[in-house]
Scaffold this active site. Structure first.
Site, PDB file in Angstrom:
ATOM      1  N   LYS A  24       0.967  -1.492  -0.264  1.00 53.33           N
ATOM      2  CA  LYS A  24       0.252   0.223  -0.443  1.00 53.33           C
ATOM      3  C   LYS A  24       1.056   1.255   0.007  1.00 53.33           C
ATOM      4  CE  LYS A  24      -4.303  -2.517   1.728  1.00 53.33           C
ATOM      5  NZ  LYS A  24      -4.852  -2.901   3.772  1.00 53.33           N
ATOM      6  N   GLN A  36      -4.434  -1.330   9.522  1.00 52.58           N
ATOM      7  CA  GLN A  36      -4.708  -2.069   8.796  1.00 52.58           C
ATOM      8  C   GLN A  36      -4.646  -3.628  10.242  1.00 52.58           C
ATOM      9  OE1 GLN A  36      -3.352  -3.392   6.375  1.00 52.58           O
ATOM     10  NE2 GLN A  36      -4.478  -5.018   6.390  1.00 52.58           N
ATOM     11  N   ASP A  83     -10.676   3.444   4.295  1.00 53.43           N
ATOM     12  CA  ASP A  83     -10.977   1.893   4.383  1.00 53.43           C
ATOM     13  C   ASP A  83     -12.437   1.890   4.031  1.00 53.43           C
ATOM     14  OD1 ASP A  83      -9.370   0.001   3.667  1.00 53.43           O
ATOM     15  OD2 ASP A  83      -8.753  -0.232   5.690  1.00 53.43           O
TER      16      ASP A  83
END
Ligand code: NAP
Length: 284
Positions: free
Chosen positions: A54, A98, A121
């Site tokens: 990412k 994460q 997200d």
């Protein structure tokens, strides 16, 4: 018998990332560099690979990105304080924590602490609610990437029957809402669905998001259906594979996504798109 056309997630990602890079250059010319903070707690090996990918994708597209790695012993209060600092950091437009987090940290609490304006997200309940009622917000990257794949083949969902296999908050449920928003008739299947094949055989579009190999085989697919494979599994040789029996289903479907090289790269691409949009929204 025909062979399905591949929907190439790498090629589509390349195109979309070029667009992100161009829009990023335009934003930078106005003095704003889109910034993503990626927060990792602990040493989960898969998570380490994901966060590296990412951050690298951000850098390649000209975005600013910071990777904040913390020891597994970090407390929930410490992580919440870090999220709060990032919420107030003007160089950061997107925050990604994460998952999974260590067991002593309440992941829901942490996600809810992220400012919805920086929730790239799309996991915050405010983002989920916005998607449900059709208001602007951030869409979760994986189903958003699937929608872009359908768009890339010019597929109109109006009047089509879409079957989503899986009902997780990050893939299955938001996927179903996005398909519904585009006027598909949507069926959601899960582990308590008694006859999965009876459902998938009616589908014009199938999205498999389960995490089990060969959940979808050729006998379960209507000829000409479009099949998107979100699953990420390992086969007996240890190679990455999806939920779909690719060899068999590609003899029946009209379009299919491969694993690897399908939905996976699109997930990261949509994270870049969301981060850029967060910066663009803030700048207007
Ligand atoms: P998850 O939270 O484990 O959800 C899996 C879903 O599949 C659940 O809703 C479960 O039903 C359902 N299910 C399990 N067995 C089933 C069966 N035999 N028939 C029908 N449904 C069944 O997983 P997830 O996070 O949504 O991820 C799904 C897969 O996508 C995983 O392989 C994951 O690694 C992959 N993934 C890939 C990407 C990417 O970028 N390519 C991103 C995210 C996830 P219940 O709800 O009844 O338990």
């Amino acid at each position: 018998m025909t062979t399905a056309q591949l929907i190439d997630g790498n090629a589509l990602s390349k195109q979309l990332r070029e667009d992100v890079a161009a829009r990023t250059t335009a934003l930078k010319a106005r003095g704003i560099t889109p910034g993503l903070a990626v927060v990792l707690v602990g040493e989960n090996p898969a998570s380490q690979v994901y966060v590296r990918n990412k951050v690298k994708a951000c850098q390649d597209a000209g975005l600013h990105s910071v990777l904040e790695k913390f020891d597994v012993s970090m407390t929930e209060a410490e992580l919440l304080a870090r999220v709060d600092a990032l919420n107030n950091d003007p160089t950061i437009h997107g925050i990604l924590v994460q998952l999974p987090l260590p067991a002593h940290i309440d992941a829901h609490k942490v996600i809810e602490a992220i400012s919805p304006a920086k929730d790239v997200d799309g996991f915050h309940v405010a983002s989920a609610g916005a998607l449900m009622v059709g208001r602007p917000g951030f869409w979760p990257c994986t189903p958003y990437g699937c929608m872009k794949m359908l768009e890339s083949i010019g597929y109109s969902l109006r009047g089509k029957h879409a079957v989503v296999i899986g009902r997780s908050n990050i893939v299955g449920k938001p996927m179903a809402l996005m398909l519904l928003q585009q006027n598909a008739t949507v069926t959601i299947c899960h582990s308590a669905t008694p006859d999965l094949k009876a459902m998938t055989l009616q589908a014009d579009v199938i999205v498999a998001a389960v995490g089990k190999r060969n959940v979808l085989t050729a006998d379960m697919v209507k000829p000409g259906a479009v099949v998107l494979d979100v699953g990420m599994n390992r086969n007996d040789e240890g190679k990455l594979c999806g939920d779909v029996d690719f060899a068999g289903v590609s003899q029946v479907a009209s379009h299919i996504t491969p694993v690897p090289g399908g939905v996976g790269p699109m997930t990261i691409t949509m994270l870049l798109v969301n981060t850029l949009e967060a910066a663009e929204r803030e700048s207007t």
